[in-house]
Scaffold this active site. Sequence first.
Site: not given
Ligand code: SAH
Length: 498
Positions: A37, A58, A167
């Site tokens: 995604d 997504k 998020m």
């Molecule tokens: N599984 C992922 C989270 C997915 S939900 C994890 O463990 O990180 C998606 C959220 O992850 C985004 O809305 C944001 O809050 C966060 N996120 C993912 N990658 C990010 C990044 N490089 N910088 C800041 N926030 C990030």
Amino acid sequence: MTKVGKVYLVGGGPGDPDLVTVKGRSLLEQAQVVVYDNLASRELLALAPNALHIYVGKKKSDHAMPQEEISRLLVEHALLGKLVVRLKGGDPFIFGRGGEEMEALVDAGVPYEVVPGVTAALGIAAYTGVPLTHRDHTSVVSFVTGHAPHQIDWSKVGHAETLVLYMGLSNLADISQRMISAGRNPDTPAMAVRWATRATQQTITGTLATLPELVEKVQMKPPATIVIGEVVGLREKLNWFEKLPLFGKQIVVTRAAAQAGTLGNRLHELGAEVVELPVIAFAPPLDPTPLNLAIANLAEYDWLIFTSTNGVRYFLDLLDQSPYDLRGLRAKLCAIGPATAKELEALHLKVDLIPEEYVGESLVEAMSKLDLTRKRILIPRAAVARDVVPDALLRLGAIVDVVETYRTVVPAGSEAIAKQLLSAARKPDWVTFTSSSTVKNFLVLAGAELLSDVNIASIGPVTSATARMHGLTVTVEAEPHTIEGLVDAILLGASTLH
Ligand code: SAH
């Protein structure tokens, strides 16, 4: 019956592709299908160039594919016997819906494994200099989703000493209000971080009370994560990543696809956002007859002059394909610069001459000290190149064979990258040129308009002259005329210009 494949739920880490696990990387290299995604890094997808890539993007606004359909897709490809990697941003089990996808696999009897990844919270902690725990400040950390603030009892989690809000961007004002109402100090340090661990990382710091407004003001977009807690204050002292000398700079690297690596990696290590725009690709000569003839008569030559690493590589390729080998070689060897010399030394050959400056004129000067009368010289190089060297050597009495050893062509895919650069809201900070042909081909591909107000870094005087001839202003020139010299020139330029 087809053997059932397997699905690997792989955490890709927060963004910097180097943060994927060794197991995750190895699975990507073996994958036949990669389902990904919008959090997946391009660089990670590039580890599986021959796999089928399926985007199930997504984004909050456009649910490209419902969760059930993603699960169905995984099952389907596994039942076809494929090795499927379901690539997730961060860690699959932290707000990644990994649990739901696994349940579907279990129900369908598909074998699976889960490979953890560095979740956003941990990537952010490291790359912003904010330890999530600290003896003097905090001993509790909570990971919270800001997706549905009304479902959370903020009087409980709002008091956690360090709170990481995934998020949470669009509901930040609401969440901040709820936390303050539930008793959290409005002056608690807080920060929002977007695209953490990537060269484009953006950080805004404030307090629990002020952050919503600050984020609104710059119109920060997802993916971003909020960290609230006293530990955010440590950032001033511990922030190493955003202090890298080229952090925040976008640099376009125009080298040939196969050669961009070293320059790009070096600039990336220094914090730059590197966009590789290969403007030249190489191919064998259309007609190899002259080179084959030269190879058959290799023993006749007194000197071989190599003017590029490509010259060496393509010369050897054709030598390998011929009935001959290096034992035919009697000539002395000249290389235009250290990189070309290294290519020869890798063959356990000793280089007899490297000019003081890595340009044709300097080479001619060095050779003019020798007696070249009736000496036979072979120059295996690209057909289109400057004729300074052969002309001067002829005048010194030598018999010179310039033989086409490789051709330059426009690389596939570069036009799309150029278009993207042209339509981007922000112009690059730097463009690097490592030869006259990179300048000319860049102008053909992207045009001169992209270069107005952009700093230009050139590898040496010949490349600079070509740039100026095309109306460009060269900001810095490498000294010495090597990749290292080019990186140093950019570093110096970046520190004095801004
Ligand atoms: N599984 C992922 C989270 C997915 S939900 C994890 O463990 O990180 C998606 C959220 O992850 C985004 O809305 C944001 O809050 C966060 N996120 C993912 N990658 C990010 C990044 N490089 N910088 C800041 N926030 C990030």
